[in-house]
Scaffold this motif. Structure first.
Motif, PDB file in Angstrom:
ATOM      1  N   PHE A   4       0.814  -1.207   0.000  1.00 52.68           N
ATOM      2  CA  PHE A   4       0.000   0.000   0.000  1.00 52.68           C
ATOM      3  C   PHE A   4       0.851   1.262   0.000  1.00 52.68           C
ATOM      4  CE2 PHE A   4       0.451  -0.532   4.595  1.00 52.68           C
ATOM      5  CZ  PHE A   4       0.705   0.760   5.001  1.00 52.68           C
ATOM      6  N   GLN A   5       2.145   1.153   0.210  1.00 52.13           N
ATOM      7  CA  GLN A   5       2.988   2.335   0.222  1.00 52.13           C
ATOM      8  C   GLN A   5       3.403   2.762  -1.181  1.00 52.13           C
ATOM      9  OE1 GLN A   5       6.101   1.157   2.921  1.00 52.13           O
ATOM     10  NE2 GLN A   5       5.046   2.043   4.662  1.00 52.13           N
ATOM     11  N   ILE A   6       3.375   1.834  -2.120  1.00 53.69           N
ATOM     12  CA  ILE A   6       3.753   2.169  -3.490  1.00 53.69           C
ATOM     13  C   ILE A   6       2.477   2.364  -4.291  1.00 53.69           C
ATOM     14  CG2 ILE A   6       5.007   1.401  -5.525  1.00 53.69           C
ATOM     15  CD1 ILE A   6       6.630  -0.419  -3.625  1.00 53.69           C
ATOM     16  N   TRP A   7       2.005   3.583  -4.339  1.00 55.54           N
ATOM     17  CA  TRP A   7       0.768   3.890  -5.047  1.00 55.54           C
ATOM     18  C   TRP A   7       0.968   5.149  -5.871  1.00 55.54           C
ATOM     19  CZ3 TRP A   7      -1.550   8.543  -3.597  1.00 55.54           C
ATOM     20  CH2 TRP A   7      -1.129   9.076  -2.383  1.00 55.54           C
ATOM     21  N   LYS A   8       0.104   5.298  -6.864  1.00 55.22           N
ATOM     22  CA  LYS A   8       0.171   6.462  -7.749  1.00 55.22           C
ATOM     23  C   LYS A   8      -0.957   7.432  -7.428  1.00 55.22           C
ATOM     24  CE  LYS A   8       0.351   7.719 -12.600  1.00 55.22           C
ATOM     25  NZ  LYS A   8       0.225   7.256 -13.969  1.00 55.22           N
ATOM     26  N   LYS A  34     -17.209   5.172  -4.133  1.00 51.80           N
ATOM     27  CA  LYS A  34     -16.294   4.368  -4.919  1.00 51.80           C
ATOM     28  C   LYS A  34     -14.887   4.688  -4.432  1.00 51.80           C
ATOM     29  CE  LYS A  34     -15.088   3.621  -9.784  1.00 51.80           C
ATOM     30  NZ  LYS A  34     -15.421   4.087 -11.144  1.00 51.80           N
ATOM     31  N   LEU A  35     -14.184   3.678  -3.965  1.00 57.48           N
ATOM     32  CA  LEU A  35     -12.819   3.826  -3.481  1.00 57.48           C
ATOM     33  C   LEU A  35     -11.885   3.173  -4.488  1.00 57.48           C
ATOM     34  CD1 LEU A  35     -13.517   2.735   0.200  1.00 57.48           C
ATOM     35  CD2 LEU A  35     -13.368   5.071  -0.676  1.00 57.48           C
ATOM     36  N   LYS A  36     -10.861   3.914  -4.892  1.00 60.25           N
ATOM     37  CA  LYS A  36      -9.965   3.414  -5.935  1.00 60.25           C
ATOM     38  C   LYS A  36      -8.514   3.592  -5.492  1.00 60.25           C
ATOM     39  CE  LYS A  36      -9.104   4.065 -10.882  1.00 60.25           C
ATOM     40  NZ  LYS A  36      -9.506   4.863 -12.044  1.00 60.25           N
ATOM     41  N   PHE A  37      -7.755   2.526  -5.588  1.00 65.52           N
ATOM     42  CA  PHE A  37      -6.332   2.494  -5.258  1.00 65.52           C
ATOM     43  C   PHE A  37      -5.594   2.154  -6.536  1.00 65.52           C
ATOM     44  CE2 PHE A  37      -2.456   0.335  -4.058  1.00 65.52           C
ATOM     45  CZ  PHE A  37      -1.988   1.042  -2.971  1.00 65.52           C
ATOM     46  N   SER A  38      -4.729   3.046  -7.024  1.00 64.69           N
ATOM     47  CA  SER A  38      -4.039   2.815  -8.298  1.00 64.69           C
ATOM     48  C   SER A  38      -2.536   2.796  -8.123  1.00 64.69           C
ATOM     49  CB  SER A  38      -4.385   3.907  -9.308  1.00 64.69           C
ATOM     50  OG  SER A  38      -5.747   3.880  -9.613  1.00 64.69           O
ATOM     51  N   LYS A  39      -1.933   1.814  -8.785  1.00 66.56           N
ATOM     52  CA  LYS A  39      -0.484   1.765  -8.916  1.00 66.56           C
ATOM     53  C   LYS A  39      -0.161   2.190 -10.343  1.00 66.56           C
ATOM     54  CE  LYS A  39       0.980  -1.682  -5.629  1.00 66.56           C
ATOM     55  NZ  LYS A  39       1.805  -2.871  -5.461  1.00 66.56           N
ATOM     56  N   ILE A  40       1.053   1.976 -10.758  1.00 67.67           N
ATOM     57  CA  ILE A  40       1.468   2.417 -12.084  1.00 67.67           C
ATOM     58  C   ILE A  40       0.671   1.727 -13.183  1.00 67.67           C
ATOM     59  CG2 ILE A  40       3.400   2.446 -13.720  1.00 67.67           C
ATOM     60  CD1 ILE A  40       5.228   2.742 -11.238  1.00 67.67           C
ATOM     61  N   LEU A  78      -5.065   7.869  -5.461  1.00 66.23           N
ATOM     62  CA  LEU A  78      -6.187   7.394  -4.655  1.00 66.23           C
ATOM     63  C   LEU A  78      -7.390   8.212  -5.088  1.00 66.23           C
ATOM     64  CD1 LEU A  78      -4.485   7.535  -1.134  1.00 66.23           C
ATOM     65  CD2 LEU A  78      -4.724   5.524  -2.587  1.00 66.23           C
ATOM     66  N   GLU A  79      -8.554   7.580  -5.135  1.00 70.37           N
ATOM     67  CA  GLU A  79      -9.757   8.318  -5.516  1.00 70.37           C
ATOM     68  C   GLU A  79     -10.919   7.912  -4.626  1.00 70.37           C
ATOM     69  OE1 GLU A  79     -10.932   9.362  -9.762  1.00 70.37           O
ATOM     70  OE2 GLU A  79     -12.372   7.791  -9.247  1.00 70.37           O
ATOM     71  N   ILE A  80     -11.617   8.924  -4.115  1.00 70.12           N
ATOM     72  CA  ILE A  80     -12.843   8.720  -3.352  1.00 70.12           C
ATOM     73  C   ILE A  80     -13.920   9.491  -4.100  1.00 70.12           C
ATOM     74  CG2 ILE A  80     -14.017   9.019  -1.156  1.00 70.12           C
ATOM     75  CD1 ILE A  80     -10.439   9.388  -0.866  1.00 70.12           C
ATOM     76  N   ASP A 135      -0.537   8.818   3.611  1.00 77.52           N
ATOM     77  CA  ASP A 135      -0.187   7.424   3.902  1.00 77.52           C
ATOM     78  C   ASP A 135      -1.325   6.698   4.603  1.00 77.52           C
ATOM     79  OD1 ASP A 135       2.289   7.723   2.732  1.00 77.52           O
ATOM     80  OD2 ASP A 135       3.351   8.062   4.624  1.00 77.52           O
ATOM     81  N   SER A 136      -2.001   7.390   5.517  1.00 76.43           N
ATOM     82  CA  SER A 136      -3.136   6.780   6.211  1.00 76.43           C
ATOM     83  C   SER A 136      -4.268   6.491   5.243  1.00 76.43           C
ATOM     84  CB  SER A 136      -3.636   7.696   7.326  1.00 76.43           C
ATOM     85  OG  SER A 136      -2.660   7.840   8.316  1.00 76.43           O
ATOM     86  N   LEU A 137      -4.568   7.439   4.369  1.00 72.57           N
ATOM     87  CA  LEU A 137      -5.614   7.218   3.368  1.00 72.57           C
ATOM     88  C   LEU A 137      -5.252   6.045   2.464  1.00 72.57           C
ATOM     89  CD1 LEU A 137      -6.594  10.873   2.431  1.00 72.57           C
ATOM     90  CD2 LEU A 137      -8.082   9.156   3.453  1.00 72.57           C
ATOM     91  N   ALA A 138      -3.994   5.972   2.040  1.00 76.84           N
ATOM     92  CA  ALA A 138      -3.558   4.867   1.188  1.00 76.84           C
ATOM     93  C   ALA A 138      -3.752   3.530   1.909  1.00 76.84           C
ATOM     94  CB  ALA A 138      -2.101   5.040   0.786  1.00 76.84           C
ATOM     95  N   LYS A 139      -3.399   3.495   3.169  1.00 79.12           N
ATOM     96  CA  LYS A 139      -3.539   2.266   3.955  1.00 79.12           C
ATOM     97  C   LYS A 139      -5.004   1.862   4.101  1.00 79.12           C
ATOM     98  CE  LYS A 139      -2.727   0.578   8.630  1.00 79.12           C
ATOM     99  NZ  LYS A 139      -2.232   0.933   9.966  1.00 79.12           N
ATOM    100  N   PHE A 140      -5.882   2.822   4.433  1.00 74.03           N
ATOM    101  CA  PHE A 140      -7.293   2.508   4.645  1.00 74.03           C
ATOM    102  C   PHE A 140      -8.000   2.156   3.338  1.00 74.03           C
ATOM    103  CE2 PHE A 140      -6.774   5.592   8.356  1.00 74.03           C
ATOM    104  CZ  PHE A 140      -6.394   4.579   9.217  1.00 74.03           C
ATOM    105  N   ILE A 141      -7.674   2.842   2.259  1.00 71.55           N
ATOM    106  CA  ILE A 141      -8.291   2.534   0.964  1.00 71.55           C
ATOM    107  C   ILE A 141      -7.797   1.185   0.451  1.00 71.55           C
ATOM    108  CG2 ILE A 141      -8.426   3.239  -1.466  1.00 71.55           C
ATOM    109  CD1 ILE A 141      -8.538   6.153  -0.460  1.00 71.55           C
ATOM    110  N   TYR A 142      -6.503   0.931   0.587  1.00 68.41           N
ATOM    111  CA  TYR A 142      -5.967  -0.365   0.163  1.00 68.41           C
ATOM    112  C   TYR A 142      -6.640  -1.498   0.933  1.00 68.41           C
ATOM    113  CZ  TYR A 142      -2.713  -4.136  -0.854  1.00 68.41           C
ATOM    114  OH  TYR A 142      -2.166  -5.333  -1.239  1.00 68.41           O
ATOM    115  N   SER A 143      -6.777  -1.313   2.222  1.00 68.20           N
ATOM    116  CA  SER A 143      -7.441  -2.330   3.042  1.00 68.20           C
ATOM    117  C   SER A 143      -8.909  -2.496   2.640  1.00 68.20           C
ATOM    118  CB  SER A 143      -7.338  -1.952   4.520  1.00 68.20           C
ATOM    119  OG  SER A 143      -7.945  -2.907   5.317  1.00 68.20           O
TER     120      SER A 143
END
Length: 166
Positions: free
Chosen positions: A35-39, A123-129, A41-43, A95-103
């Motif tokens: 979850f730390q390597i993300w490009k 709609k929660l979206k977690f994007s990597k490359i 986040l979308e809510i 970082d907290s948002l990335a962690k909670f959205i990834y989870s």
């Protein structure tokens, strides 16, 4: 001879146990890095969209409001107002948002809540490359009450901008 075999066997057990203890933290660290390597986040709710970029110091916030509609089938809206602005999150908040959205997207909370009129969409979206993970809740009433993660996400973004729970 017996002492030599016993000593060799003892060393073998000692070193093999030591290696297995070292492997476990590596697996745990790899999960943390996911979850730390993300490009981005979308809510996204019905009227608001918040897009957070890992490489930027600001996030894009869009809020759409409508004037009262003229009763017709379908309703006609005279004026649509779109508010676009930048919101600034600290690195800790991002970082907290990335962690909670990834989870939320990897282990979604299934709920029996159902509300008519499509109330409570998020709609929660977690994007990597090169990939994206999405979790979408529809007709759940207040989406921030679906799980502990959605509550934490809502609390962080609500401190920066007005965000609808429905």
């Amino acid at each position: 001879m017996k002492h030599t075999i016993l000593m060799l066997f003892s060393f073998l057990i000692l070193f093999s146990c030591e290696k297995s203890e070292k492997i476990a933290p590596r697996i745990e660290n790899s999960k943390i890095k996911e979850f730390q390597i993300w490009k981005t986040l979308e809510i996204k709710t019905r009227y608001q969209t918040l897009t957070i970029f890992n490489s930027a110091d600001s996030a894009d916030y869009e809020n759409v409001t409508y004037d009262d509609g003229i009763y017709d089938i379908p309703p006609k809206y005279d004026n649509k107002k779109v508010e676009n602005r930048k919101i600034y999150f600290s690195e800790t908040e991002k970082d907290s948002l990335a962690k909670f959205i990834y989870s939320s997207v990897t282990t979604p909370k299934f709920t029996n809540k159902f509300v008519t009129d499509y109330v409570g969409n998020v709609k929660l979206k977690f994007s990597k490359i090169n990939m994206s993970l999405v979790c979408e809740y529809q007709s759940v009433g207040n989406w921030n009450e679906v799980s502990e993660n959605t509550k934490k996400i809502y609390d962080i973004i609500q401190s920066k901008a007005q965000f609808s729970t429905q």
